[in-house]
Motif scaffolding. Sequence first.
Motif, PDB file in Angstrom:
ATOM      1  N   MET A 230      10.747  -3.576   0.459  1.00  0.00           N
ATOM      2  CA  MET A 230       9.396  -3.515  -0.135  1.00  0.00           C
ATOM      3  C   MET A 230       8.852  -4.888  -0.540  1.00  0.00           C
ATOM      4  SD  MET A 230       8.508  -0.435   0.275  1.00  0.00           S
ATOM      5  CE  MET A 230       7.100  -0.094  -0.741  1.00  0.00           C
ATOM      6  N   THR A 231       9.297  -5.939   0.113  1.00  0.00           N
ATOM      7  CA  THR A 231       8.698  -7.249  -0.133  1.00  0.00           C
ATOM      8  C   THR A 231       7.390  -7.391   0.647  1.00  0.00           C
ATOM      9  OG1 THR A 231      10.031  -8.229   1.628  1.00  0.00           O
ATOM     10  CG2 THR A 231      10.884  -8.406  -0.639  1.00  0.00           C
ATOM     11  N   SER A 232       7.166  -6.471   1.563  1.00  0.00           N
ATOM     12  CA  SER A 232       5.927  -6.435   2.324  1.00  0.00           C
ATOM     13  C   SER A 232       5.577  -4.963   2.558  1.00  0.00           C
ATOM     14  CB  SER A 232       6.102  -7.159   3.660  1.00  0.00           C
ATOM     15  OG  SER A 232       4.920  -7.106   4.415  1.00  0.00           O
ATOM     16  N   TYR A 233       4.402  -4.539   2.072  1.00  0.00           N
ATOM     17  CA  TYR A 233       4.010  -3.135   2.231  1.00  0.00           C
ATOM     18  C   TYR A 233       2.519  -2.971   1.982  1.00  0.00           C
ATOM     19  CZ  TYR A 233       3.653  -2.584  -2.840  1.00  0.00           C
ATOM     20  OH  TYR A 233       3.290  -2.712  -4.158  1.00  0.00           O
ATOM     21  N   PHE A 234       2.016  -1.786   2.342  1.00  0.00           N
ATOM     22  CA  PHE A 234       0.691  -1.374   1.896  1.00  0.00           C
ATOM     23  C   PHE A 234       0.663   0.127   1.711  1.00  0.00           C
ATOM     24  CE2 PHE A 234      -0.243  -0.804   6.452  1.00  0.00           C
ATOM     25  CZ  PHE A 234      -1.044   0.333   6.456  1.00  0.00           C
ATOM     26  N   VAL A 235      -0.215   0.566   0.813  1.00  0.00           N
ATOM     27  CA  VAL A 235      -0.439   1.980   0.528  1.00  0.00           C
ATOM     28  C   VAL A 235      -1.946   2.195   0.501  1.00  0.00           C
ATOM     29  CG1 VAL A 235      -0.132   3.858  -1.135  1.00  0.00           C
ATOM     30  CG2 VAL A 235       1.641   2.099  -0.907  1.00  0.00           C
ATOM     31  N   ILE A 236      -2.415   3.177   1.250  1.00  0.00           N
ATOM     32  CA  ILE A 236      -3.833   3.542   1.228  1.00  0.00           C
ATOM     33  C   ILE A 236      -3.925   5.008   0.843  1.00  0.00           C
ATOM     34  CG2 ILE A 236      -5.950   3.834   2.573  1.00  0.00           C
ATOM     35  CD1 ILE A 236      -5.094   1.484   4.279  1.00  0.00           C
ATOM     36  N   THR A 237      -4.651   5.299  -0.242  1.00  0.00           N
ATOM     37  CA  THR A 237      -4.861   6.656  -0.702  1.00  0.00           C
ATOM     38  C   THR A 237      -6.351   6.978  -0.560  1.00  0.00           C
ATOM     39  OG1 THR A 237      -3.062   6.367  -2.288  1.00  0.00           O
ATOM     40  CG2 THR A 237      -4.523   8.264  -2.617  1.00  0.00           C
ATOM     41  N   CYS A 238      -6.655   7.954   0.274  1.00  0.00           N
ATOM     42  CA  CYS A 238      -8.054   8.296   0.591  1.00  0.00           C
ATOM     43  C   CYS A 238      -8.531   9.494  -0.223  1.00  0.00           C
ATOM     44  CB  CYS A 238      -8.179   8.638   2.072  1.00  0.00           C
ATOM     45  SG  CYS A 238      -7.709   7.289   3.177  1.00  0.00           S
ATOM     46  N   ASP A 239      -9.847   9.586  -0.427  1.00  0.00           N
ATOM     47  CA  ASP A 239     -10.415  10.732  -1.132  1.00  0.00           C
ATOM     48  C   ASP A 239     -10.482  11.967  -0.238  1.00  0.00           C
ATOM     49  OD1 ASP A 239     -12.533   9.957   0.547  1.00  0.00           O
ATOM     50  OD2 ASP A 239     -14.066  10.295  -0.974  1.00  0.00           O
ATOM     51  N   GLN A 240     -10.429  11.757   1.072  1.00  0.00           N
ATOM     52  CA  GLN A 240     -10.383  12.850   2.042  1.00  0.00           C
ATOM     53  C   GLN A 240      -9.631  12.345   3.269  1.00  0.00           C
ATOM     54  OE1 GLN A 240     -14.297  13.664   3.915  1.00  0.00           O
ATOM     55  NE2 GLN A 240     -15.053  11.991   2.619  1.00  0.00           N
ATOM     56  N   LEU A 241      -9.063  13.260   4.017  1.00  0.00           N
ATOM     57  CA  LEU A 241      -8.302  12.877   5.195  1.00  0.00           C
ATOM     58  C   LEU A 241      -9.256  12.396   6.285  1.00  0.00           C
ATOM     59  CD1 LEU A 241      -5.384  12.815   6.192  1.00  0.00           C
ATOM     60  CD2 LEU A 241      -5.760  15.071   7.175  1.00  0.00           C
ATOM     61  N   PRO A 242      -9.041  11.198   6.833  1.00  0.00           N
ATOM     62  CA  PRO A 242      -9.900  10.729   7.921  1.00  0.00           C
ATOM     63  C   PRO A 242      -9.580  11.498   9.207  1.00  0.00           C
ATOM     64  CG  PRO A 242      -8.197   9.103   7.434  1.00  0.00           C
ATOM     65  CD  PRO A 242      -8.046  10.203   6.440  1.00  0.00           C
ATOM     66  N   THR A 243     -10.556  12.258   9.700  1.00  0.00           N
ATOM     67  CA  THR A 243     -10.290  13.140  10.833  1.00  0.00           C
ATOM     68  C   THR A 243     -11.244  12.967  12.006  1.00  0.00           C
ATOM     69  OG1 THR A 243     -11.648  14.865   9.819  1.00  0.00           O
ATOM     70  CG2 THR A 243      -9.270  14.941   9.401  1.00  0.00           C
ATOM     71  N   ARG A 244     -12.320  12.162  11.838  1.00  0.00           N
ATOM     72  CA  ARG A 244     -13.265  12.024  12.944  1.00  0.00           C
ATOM     73  C   ARG A 244     -13.982  10.680  12.877  1.00  0.00           C
ATOM     74  NH1 ARG A 244     -15.522  14.444   8.909  1.00  0.00           N
ATOM     75  NH2 ARG A 244     -17.690  14.151   8.361  1.00  0.00           N
ATOM     76  N   GLU A 245     -14.339  10.172  14.034  1.00  0.00           N
ATOM     77  CA  GLU A 245     -15.062   8.909  14.105  1.00  0.00           C
ATOM     78  C   GLU A 245     -16.418   9.041  13.408  1.00  0.00           C
ATOM     79  OE1 GLU A 245     -15.234   7.495  18.144  1.00  0.00           O
ATOM     80  OE2 GLU A 245     -13.063   7.590  18.334  1.00  0.00           O
ATOM     81  N   GLY A 246     -16.804   7.979  12.712  1.00  0.00           N
ATOM     82  CA  GLY A 246     -18.065   7.967  11.978  1.00  0.00           C
ATOM     83  C   GLY A 246     -17.958   8.479  10.548  1.00  0.00           C
ATOM     84  N   GLN A 247     -16.848   9.108  10.211  1.00  0.00           N
ATOM     85  CA  GLN A 247     -16.636   9.643   8.862  1.00  0.00           C
ATOM     86  C   GLN A 247     -16.493   8.504   7.856  1.00  0.00           C
ATOM     87  OE1 GLN A 247     -12.977  11.878   8.643  1.00  0.00           O
ATOM     88  NE2 GLN A 247     -13.324  12.533   6.534  1.00  0.00           N
ATOM     89  N   GLN A 248     -17.037   8.691   6.662  1.00  0.00           N
ATOM     90  CA  GLN A 248     -16.895   7.730   5.567  1.00  0.00           C
ATOM     91  C   GLN A 248     -15.851   8.271   4.593  1.00  0.00           C
ATOM     92  OE1 GLN A 248     -19.223   4.924   4.857  1.00  0.00           O
ATOM     93  NE2 GLN A 248     -19.814   5.176   6.984  1.00  0.00           N
ATOM     94  N   VAL A 249     -14.860   7.434   4.252  1.00  0.00           N
ATOM     95  CA  VAL A 249     -13.845   7.821   3.269  1.00  0.00           C
ATOM     96  C   VAL A 249     -13.715   6.722   2.228  1.00  0.00           C
ATOM     97  CG1 VAL A 249     -12.533   9.285   4.862  1.00  0.00           C
ATOM     98  CG2 VAL A 249     -11.913   6.902   4.632  1.00  0.00           C
ATOM     99  N   LYS A 250     -13.574   7.133   0.982  1.00  0.00           N
ATOM    100  CA  LYS A 250     -13.295   6.171  -0.094  1.00  0.00           C
ATOM    101  C   LYS A 250     -11.791   6.106  -0.262  1.00  0.00           C
ATOM    102  CE  LYS A 250     -17.440   6.031  -2.698  1.00  0.00           C
ATOM    103  NZ  LYS A 250     -18.035   5.735  -3.945  1.00  0.00           N
ATOM    104  N   ALA A 251     -11.316   4.908  -0.588  1.00  0.00           N
ATOM    105  CA  ALA A 251      -9.867   4.745  -0.691  1.00  0.00           C
ATOM    106  C   ALA A 251      -9.500   3.675  -1.702  1.00  0.00           C
ATOM    107  CB  ALA A 251      -9.297   4.379   0.683  1.00  0.00           C
ATOM    108  N   ASP A 252      -8.287   3.793  -2.183  1.00  0.00           N
ATOM    109  CA  ASP A 252      -7.656   2.749  -2.983  1.00  0.00           C
ATOM    110  C   ASP A 252      -6.591   2.128  -2.093  1.00  0.00           C
ATOM    111  OD1 ASP A 252      -9.206   3.539  -5.143  1.00  0.00           O
ATOM    112  OD2 ASP A 252      -7.643   4.820  -5.967  1.00  0.00           O
ATOM    113  N   VAL A 253      -6.537   0.806  -2.074  1.00  0.00           N
ATOM    114  CA  VAL A 253      -5.601   0.088  -1.220  1.00  0.00           C
ATOM    115  C   VAL A 253      -4.739  -0.811  -2.098  1.00  0.00           C
ATOM    116  CG1 VAL A 253      -5.364  -1.479   0.741  1.00  0.00           C
ATOM    117  CG2 VAL A 253      -7.345   0.057   0.618  1.00  0.00           C
ATOM    118  N   GLN A 254      -3.438  -0.738  -1.885  1.00  0.00           N
ATOM    119  CA  GLN A 254      -2.500  -1.612  -2.592  1.00  0.00           C
ATOM    120  C   GLN A 254      -1.601  -2.260  -1.553  1.00  0.00           C
ATOM    121  OE1 GLN A 254       0.935   0.000  -4.861  1.00  0.00           O
ATOM    122  NE2 GLN A 254      -0.007  -1.053  -6.600  1.00  0.00           N
TER     123      GLN A 254
END
Length: 136
Positions: free
Chosen positions: A69-93
């Motif tokens: 875990m010296t190199s990682y990322f976590v993305i938590t979305c408000d909704q599952l991204p399922t289609r092109e053009g969809q807008q999702v809000k997310a927290d990125v760490q």
Amino acid sequence: MTKRILYIVCFVLVLAACDQTHKIDPELSGMTEVGLKVKGKSVFTYTEGTMQLSFNRSLRQFRAGNDDMTSYFVITCDQLPTREGQQVKADVQWRSGSSVKTTTGITFEVEKYDGTGLVWLWNASDKTGAVVKILN
């Protein structure tokens, strides 16, 4: 004089239509593995066989990192991204060097979605994007 103004207005509209600032980063678009770019710089690239990949459907969370875990990322979305053009809000760490960094409430557009579960997320104003994978 009126014709000249009309030409100028048309020219400005054509230039505005050609605005490339909202296009996905070509490097991100060409990625075929999971990864994260922040402000135009690559901060994480997944390497199969030496790193871990995980997905939690109920949390709408994508994770990737190396074993220690010296190199990682976590993305938590408000909704599952399922289609092109969809807008999702997310927290990125992500961890970059010795520090952990976080961006909250970023809005991504789903730029691409393929049959293998890969999803390309992009925020043009921040030049931040990710390729994540929905695992079964």
